[in-house]
Design a protein around this motif. Structure first.
Motif, mmCIF file in Angstrom:
data_model
loop_
_atom_site.group_PDB
_atom_site.id
_atom_site.type_symbol
_atom_site.label_atom_id
_atom_site.label_comp_id
_atom_site.label_asym_id
_atom_site.label_seq_id
_atom_site.Cartn_x
_atom_site.Cartn_y
_atom_site.Cartn_z
ATOM 1 N N SER A 21 0.826 -1.342 0.093
ATOM 2 C CA SER A 21 0.017 -0.086 0.031
ATOM 3 C C SER A 21 0.932 1.093 -0.012
ATOM 4 O O SER A 21 2.073 1.302 0.447
ATOM 5 C CB SER A 21 -0.917 0.155 1.216
ATOM 6 N N ALA A 23 0.219 5.161 0.821
ATOM 7 C CA ALA A 23 -0.745 6.292 1.105
ATOM 8 C C ALA A 23 -0.292 7.602 0.819
ATOM 9 O O ALA A 23 0.911 8.033 1.198
ATOM 10 C CB ALA A 23 -1.129 5.916 2.736
ATOM 11 N N ASP A 73 -7.274 3.486 -4.693
ATOM 12 C CA ASP A 73 -8.712 3.888 -3.841
ATOM 13 C C ASP A 73 -8.819 5.597 -3.879
ATOM 14 O O ASP A 73 -8.058 5.650 -3.111
ATOM 15 C CB ASP A 73 -8.654 3.115 -2.572
ATOM 16 N N LYS A 76 -9.761 6.671 -0.483
ATOM 17 C CA LYS A 76 -8.635 6.608 0.674
ATOM 18 C C LYS A 76 -7.148 7.275 0.171
ATOM 19 O O LYS A 76 -6.307 7.203 0.984
ATOM 20 C CB LYS A 76 -8.253 4.973 0.921
ATOM 21 N N THR A 78 -5.110 6.216 -1.829
ATOM 22 C CA THR A 78 -4.047 4.881 -1.753
ATOM 23 C C THR A 78 -3.709 4.105 -3.069
ATOM 24 O O THR A 78 -4.717 3.920 -3.708
ATOM 25 C CB THR A 78 -4.486 3.910 -0.277
#
Length: 122
Positions: A21, A23, A73, A76, A78
């Motif tokens: 991931s 972010a 996403d 998010k 992300t």
């Protein structure tokens, strides 16, 4: 302040899977593309995959095509890298990065995360 924070690395056996991931914060993501690169010890940084935030177009290195999937996403902020059928040669530090361009060239990326280590045992 632009920040890219990777997570999800680890140790996995050959044939296994991991999901990384990234972010993102501090900028309007729809204006950019995001990519994953990797760097193994003693080797140059290597392009893995790129995705446009807006539209979701993707591109992959031949070495990972069919095994890795990049996605995002929007809610998010992300970006993900789903890695399946991992091989020992996938062992590297993985970095996410931001660019205005939809490109494989690392010199066009102006912000980078700190990296997350992926180790694939045989």
């Amino acid at each position: 302040q632009v920040q890219l924070v990777e997570s999800g690395g680890g140790l996995v056996q050959a044939g296994g899977s991991l999901r990384l991931s990234c972010a993102a914060s501090g900028f309007t993501t729809s204006n950019y593309a995001m990519a994953w690169f990797r760097q193994a010890p003693g080797k140059e940084r290597e392009f893995v995959a790129v995705i446009r935030w807006s539209g979701g177009n993707t591109d992959y290195a031949d070495s990972v095509k069919g095994r890795f999937t990049i996605s995002r996403d929007n809610a998010k902020n992300t970006v993900y890298l789903q890695m399946n059928s991992l091989k020992p040669e996938d062992t590297a530090a993985y970095y996410c990065a931001r660019t205005y361009l939809y490109t494989r060239e690392p010199t066009n990326y102006n912000y980078w995360g700190q990296g997350t280590q992926v180790t694939v045992s045989s």
